[in-house]
Design an enzyme around this catalytic site. Structure first.
Site, PDB file in Angstrom:
ATOM      1  N   ASP A 306       0.857  -1.186   0.000  1.00  0.00           N
ATOM      2  CA  ASP A 306       0.000   0.000   0.000  1.00  0.00           C
ATOM      3  C   ASP A 306       0.889   1.230   0.000  1.00  0.00           C
ATOM      4  O   ASP A 306       1.672   1.437   0.925  1.00  0.00           O
ATOM      5  CB  ASP A 306      -0.900  -0.016   1.241  1.00  0.00           C
ATOM      6  N   ARG A 308      -0.279   4.431  -0.266  1.00  0.00           N
ATOM      7  CA  ARG A 308      -1.053   5.632   0.012  1.00  0.00           C
ATOM      8  C   ARG A 308      -0.482   6.422   1.185  1.00  0.00           C
ATOM      9  O   ARG A 308       0.158   5.862   2.071  1.00  0.00           O
ATOM     10  CB  ARG A 308      -2.517   5.265   0.298  1.00  0.00           C
TER      11      ARG A 308
END
Length: 374
Positions: A306, A308
């Site tokens: 991930d 983000r």
């Protein structure tokens, strides 16, 4: 001549700062133009995106002397069965006969199964890899494959001036890690199907990256936990009704619940594909068609599970006056990141919608490998 236009004052006023130089560098790399990264201690490097480099520029750096390397992440190095002696990156020396096809094969896993890259690879192990890490962070922020070609140069400033390149002076590779700064640009009333009392807020990052949005339903109180959802943009799911994920149903389900309660805030964050961008998400989808799950596909591309930045969501909520949320999520990582960045999560509100025969394995991977509560 007025003081504001004289000598040093003019230069200091008009010259781009480090944030603006990084924005220029991202744009240049996306177009195949190299940039210069430099540090007073680590020296200067000419940096190319492996994805957008062209043959003429490869020939040019071959003629500059030195030892060009292709930098890949530890995840990509594992896929290629080579070492990442620098921990999170690996510096692979370009063979004298390596062309664009070789560079592309090192960076892009699309043909790994059909025509795998064959080692052994000669690795560079001496000296600091800090600017190599910075270069990887830079191409990631440009939504390019996480791989660069780099050449150490004696005088980076002269190279930048001679070839009209963007020069980025960095104190360290951690220059990329500061918390994002966002400005509220505008907000306006936006009647929605779920509630006529809707309002859209637009936030613009100072670093020139994509704008982010907040959909406010009703007039939520600022002194009690607000029903909130951090929703990452998903063009395929949100707009096209893709059945490969549960993003579209989650978006519509969160808005419907806020409309039903009469108040809430949905943050629509431009972090497509868990932060890797739409093009790379499609590359991951192609790898999934070869039999890899979503996490394995990201790793083969060279990305983390991930990518983000949840600090963006925290910053927007604080900007809007909220300090506590009832978070619509199945992702425990979101809860942890919110609280690390000063937002109290008073309650986790489950959002389990959208399972279908096409995304069963995807959801199972989210539960097994990413810890989602499903």
């Amino acid at each position: 001549m007025p003081e504001a236009f004289s000598g040093k004052v003019k230069h200091m006023t008009l010259a781009p700062d480090i944030t603006e130089r990084l924005a220029r560098a991202r744009a240049d790399l996306r177009m195949g133009v190299p940039v210069v990264l430099s540090c007073p201690v680590k020296g200067s490097f000419l940096v190319f995106s492996s994805e957008t480099m062209d043959a003429n520029r490869l020939v040019h750096i071959r003629g500059m002397g030195g030892e060009p390397v292709i930098v890949i992440t530890n995840w990509r190095a594992q896929t290629l069965k080579t070492h990442a002696y620098d921990g999170d990156v690996s510096r692979v020396i370009l063979p004298p006969d390596a062309g664009l096809a070789w560079i592309s094969g090192m960076a892009d896993p699309s043909d790994d199964l059909r025509t795998p890259m064959k080692g052994p690879f000669k690795l560079q192990r001496e000296g600091s890899a800090d600017l190599h890490r910075a270069a990887i962070k830079l191409v990631k922020s440009a939504r390019l494959l996480p791989s660069v070609v780099m050449l150490k140069v004696e005088d980076g400033a002269q190279i930048a001036t001679t070839f009209d390149l963007t020069a980025v002076p960095l104190a360290s590779h951690n220059s990329f890690d500061k918390a994002p700064q966002l400005a509220a640009v505008v907000s306006a009333r936006l009647p929605l199907e779920v509630s006529e009392a809707g309002r859209l807020h637009v936030f613009r990052p100072e670093d020139g990256t994509e704008e982010h949005y907040a959909v406010e339903i009703g007039t939520p109180a600022r002194n009690t936990p607000v029903l909130a959802r951090l929703h990452s943009a998903c063009v395929t799911g949100d707009l096209m009704g893709s059945l490969k994920c549960d993003c579209g149903p989650q978006l519509r389900g969160a808005l419907a619940q806020m409309g039903s309660e009469g108040a809430g805030v949905l943050l629509y964050l431009n972090q497509e594909g868990r932060g890797i961008g739409l093009a790379n998400k499609m590359r991951a989808y192609s790898l999934q068609d070869q039999g890899f799950d979503t996490v394995e596909a990201n790793h083969r591309l060279g990305f983390e599970d991930d990518e983000r930045d949840f600090r963006i969501g925290s910053e927007i909520l604080r900007n809007m006056g909220f300090s506590s949320v009832r978070l619509l999520t199945n992702n425990p990582n979101k809860i942890a990141r919110m609280e690390e960045n000063g937002l109290k999560v008073a309650e986790r509100v489950p959002l389990i919608v959208g399972e279908n025969p096409h995304n069963t394995n995807y959801l199972a991977t989210k539960a097994k490998k990413s810890g989602h509560f499903l």
